[in-house]
Motif scaffolding. Sequence first.
Motif, PDB file in Angstrom:
ATOM      1  N   ARG A  40     -22.031 -20.992  20.468  1.00 24.53           N
ATOM      2  CA  ARG A  40     -22.585 -21.338  21.751  1.00 24.53           C
ATOM      3  C   ARG A  40     -23.361 -22.740  21.475  1.00 24.53           C
ATOM      4  NH1 ARG A  40     -21.715 -17.383  25.569  1.00 24.53           N
ATOM      5  NH2 ARG A  40     -21.120 -15.405  24.558  1.00 24.53           N
ATOM      6  N   GLN A  46     -23.724 -22.169  26.677  1.00 26.19           N
ATOM      7  CA  GLN A  46     -22.124 -22.575  27.019  1.00 26.19           C
ATOM      8  C   GLN A  46     -21.489 -22.355  25.617  1.00 26.19           C
ATOM      9  OE1 GLN A  46     -21.737 -26.200  28.784  1.00 26.19           O
ATOM     10  NE2 GLN A  46     -21.966 -25.276  30.789  1.00 26.19           N
ATOM     11  N   GLN A  76     -16.811 -23.129  32.322  1.00 31.00           N
ATOM     12  CA  GLN A  76     -17.984 -23.461  32.517  1.00 31.00           C
ATOM     13  C   GLN A  76     -18.264 -24.672  31.523  1.00 31.00           C
ATOM     14  OE1 GLN A  76     -20.569 -20.165  31.914  1.00 31.00           O
ATOM     15  NE2 GLN A  76     -19.541 -19.032  33.370  1.00 31.00           N
ATOM     16  N   ILE A  77     -17.261 -25.029  30.445  1.00 37.78           N
ATOM     17  CA  ILE A  77     -17.731 -26.176  29.772  1.00 37.78           C
ATOM     18  C   ILE A  77     -17.494 -27.476  30.170  1.00 37.78           C
ATOM     19  CG2 ILE A  77     -17.190 -27.295  27.469  1.00 37.78           C
ATOM     20  CD1 ILE A  77     -15.821 -24.251  26.745  1.00 37.78           C
TER      21      ILE A  77
END
Length: 79
Positions: A40, A46, A76-77
Amino acid sequence: MGKKAMRLSYDPAADVLYMSFGAPQFGLDEEEEVGIFIRRHPDNKQITGATVMDFQKRFSSKLEEVLPITLEDIDQIPA
């Protein structure tokens, strides 16, 4: 939402699968389960990648059972 690159690399001698999502970037690994590491970004948390130890041994399982990442996590990246 834009397309995200997913890079895979497998080391057969070590039986390890390496994955990265999106553009290469720094991240911190946490062992989510024994032999499963999720990387992350340290600031926004993320998911930037994952490492699966003993990949061949786990391969017969469904991907969802092997890798505790959902498609929503990957969405979400930033592209």
